[in-house]
Enzyme design. Structure first.
Site, PDB file in Angstrom:
ATOM      1  N   ASP A  89       0.898  -1.331  -0.004  1.00  0.00           N
ATOM      2  CA  ASP A  89      -0.010  -0.012   0.146  1.00  0.00           C
ATOM      3  C   ASP A  89       0.772   1.233  -0.058  1.00  0.00           C
ATOM      4  O   ASP A  89       1.979   1.227   0.468  1.00  0.00           O
ATOM      5  CB  ASP A  89      -0.830  -0.053   1.256  1.00  0.00           C
ATOM      6  CG  ASP A  89      -0.203  -0.171   2.538  1.00  0.00           C
ATOM      7  OD1 ASP A  89       0.757  -0.873   2.659  1.00  0.00           O
ATOM      8  OD2 ASP A  89      -0.698   0.542   3.603  1.00  0.00           O
ATOM      9  N   GLU A 146      -0.531  -2.024   5.018  1.00  0.00           N
ATOM     10  CA  GLU A 146       0.343  -2.142   6.302  1.00  0.00           C
ATOM     11  C   GLU A 146       0.335  -0.630   7.001  1.00  0.00           C
ATOM     12  O   GLU A 146       0.432  -0.605   8.205  1.00  0.00           O
ATOM     13  CB  GLU A 146       1.925  -2.349   5.509  1.00  0.00           C
ATOM     14  CG  GLU A 146       2.986  -2.438   6.727  1.00  0.00           C
ATOM     15  CD  GLU A 146       3.273  -0.957   7.192  1.00  0.00           C
ATOM     16  OE1 GLU A 146       3.672  -1.001   8.681  1.00  0.00           O
ATOM     17  OE2 GLU A 146       3.360  -0.088   6.685  1.00  0.00           O
ATOM     18  N   ARG A 186      18.105  -6.095  15.070  1.00  0.00           N
ATOM     19  CA  ARG A 186      18.138  -6.477  16.407  1.00  0.00           C
ATOM     20  C   ARG A 186      17.105  -7.638  16.964  1.00  0.00           C
ATOM     21  O   ARG A 186      16.248  -7.640  16.324  1.00  0.00           O
ATOM     22  CB  ARG A 186      17.839  -5.387  17.389  1.00  0.00           C
ATOM     23  CG  ARG A 186      16.594  -4.862  17.571  1.00  0.00           C
ATOM     24  CD  ARG A 186      16.405  -3.571  18.659  1.00  0.00           C
ATOM     25  NE  ARG A 186      16.911  -4.056  19.845  1.00  0.00           N
ATOM     26  CZ  ARG A 186      17.865  -3.343  20.393  1.00  0.00           C
ATOM     27  NH1 ARG A 186      18.799  -2.960  19.725  1.00  0.00           N
ATOM     28  NH2 ARG A 186      18.294  -3.939  21.699  1.00  0.00           N
ATOM     29  N   HIS A 367       7.903   8.529   4.580  1.00  0.00           N
ATOM     30  CA  HIS A 367       6.813   9.453   4.887  1.00  0.00           C
ATOM     31  C   HIS A 367       6.895  10.948   4.550  1.00  0.00           C
ATOM     32  O   HIS A 367       6.135  11.753   5.008  1.00  0.00           O
ATOM     33  CB  HIS A 367       5.901   9.188   6.202  1.00  0.00           C
ATOM     34  CG  HIS A 367       5.559   7.905   6.391  1.00  0.00           C
ATOM     35  ND1 HIS A 367       4.517   7.700   7.339  1.00  0.00           N
ATOM     36  CD2 HIS A 367       5.874   6.655   5.837  1.00  0.00           C
ATOM     37  CE1 HIS A 367       4.265   6.265   7.294  1.00  0.00           C
ATOM     38  NE2 HIS A 367       5.196   5.524   6.489  1.00  0.00           N
TER      39      HIS A 367
END
Length: 400
Positions: A89, A146, A186, A367
């Site tokens: 998306d 997502e 991690r 973003h």
């Protein structure tokens, strides 16, 4: 390759995929130009399905509406099954790049690199379908929604792991502004749990010159915003992590009127269930306590969204091994936890697995309206997927 390419491992897989870089780039730019947001990825899904079918793969459609799963069995015989996931998306952002392949839909753009994620997995799917030199099964998972809407959760609830049983599932995300081609991850919690809240502070309106005749929701809301910072500062252990952020304040229409109500909205992010419970408990106590002290009342909506993304130990080690096979010493295994959220967490709650980030070098952050995926990363990410399959599903050596 840019920015220290000497550390990217030269091998047959990467050489083969690098030779396809122009075609991979073309696919990625087609996907970039047709962004679709949560559960609306119909053009995207059709493009991806057409590519997968052209590789000779059968495609299961319809999980979470627009989600796809393609399955490839290795010619090495029986073995484990694993899943490789890419998100599909886009975001509700008006693109400001002015690139030739910019968004064709005003107000929507691929500002998080999901166009690149799909392309890297498509590149790996084609390579593996041409060279199925492994023992076992690979499921290529293309997930919708997502961003904020939990498409990963919906795929799990609609039977992803029942329809396609697998021993492990893996994800990969690009990461700007870290050295190009570096794999980052991690063990344990890597992305935070993500909750949203909305508080309607209800008072009693009055003339601004006569505040004593009303109950001021603006004052109460202001005190709530300030007091919420004490949740992290004074209730959460300094050895833990949390953040509570008010992102919206709405109230009032003019200069000389105290309004009847004010609305606050924002997010809370944590890594463990205990801290998540504590933050919600203290949030509610502060909101209700401040309102009671001011004579106001509160309507609280507190919604738990994504859980924390937690990498599983053995699967994380396997992902690191594939990363090193791809990028040599460009692997950071103790990357700092990320307060952003990622709905791959739902898949990792259901099945063991691991999630890594792949650095794309300098550029606009995720973003951002100026963001564009770094196409030089496409062969690297596709190579990682192929190396992961080869390491997890090796063909058994023939008996002597």
């Amino acid at each position: 390759m840019q920015d220290g390419s000497h550390s990217i491992v030269s091998n047959g897989v990467l050489t083969s995929l690098a030779a396809q870089a122009a075609e991979l780039t073309q696919w990625r730019r087609v996907l970039h130009a047709m962004p679709e947001t949560a559960f609306e990825e119909r053009r995207t899904s059709a493009f991806v399905a057409e590519k997968l079918e052209s590789f000779g793969l059968a495609v299961h459609r319809g999980l979470a509406g627009t989600g796809l799963v393609a399955t490839l069995k290795g010619r090495g015989g029986e073995g484990p099954a694993i899943g490789l996931r890419a998100d599909m998306d886009a975001l509700d952002i008006h693109e400001a790049t002015n690139l030739p392949w910019r968004s064709d839909t005003p107000g929507k753009m691929h500002a998080c690199g999901h166009d690149g994620h799909m392309t890297m997995l498509l590149g790996a799917a084609r390579h593996l379908s041409r060279n199925p030199d492994f023992a076992g099964t690979v499921h290529f998972i293309f997930q919708p929604a997502e961003e904020n809407e939990g498409g990963g959760k919906v795929m799990v609830e609609q039977g992803l792991f029942d329809l396609f049983p697998m021993q492990a599932v893996y994800g990969l995300h690009n990461w700007p502004n870290a050295p190009f081609g570096t794999f980052l991850g991690r063990p344990g919690p890597m992305f935070a749990a993500f909750d949203i809240f909305e508080v309607k502070v209800i008072g009693r309106g009055a003339h601004a010159a006569m505040p004593q005749r009303g109950i001021d929701p603006v004052l109460a809301a202001s005190l709530i915003v300030a007091q919420l910072q004490s949740v992290v500062a004074r209730s959460v252990s300094p050895q833990e992590a949390a953040v509570v952020t008010v992102t919206q304040i709405h109230g009032g229409d003019t200069w000389n009127v105290i309004p009847d109500e004010v609305v606050l909205r924002g997010t809370a992010r944590t890594f463990t269930r205990q801290v998540r419970d504590l933050v919600e408990e203290r949030f509610r106590a502060i909101v209700e306590g401040v309102c009671a002290a001011q004579g106001a009342r509160a309507e609280i909506r507190y919604e738990r969204r994504y859980p924390a993304l937690v990498n599983h130990g053995a699967e994380f080690d396997a992902a690191l091994a594939a990363a090193r096979a791809t990028a040599g010493d460009r692997v950071i295994a103790d990357f700092e936890p990320i307060m952003a959220a990622e709905d791959f967490a739902y898949m990792l709650e259901a099945v063991p697995g691991a999630y890594l980030c792949l650095a794309s070098g300098p550029g606009p952050n995720l973003h951002n309206a100026q963001y564009d995926f770094n196409d030089e990363l496409l062969p690297v990410g596709a190579s990682y997927w192929v190396n992961l399959v080869h390491s997890l599903l090796p063909v058994a050596d023939p008996a002597p």
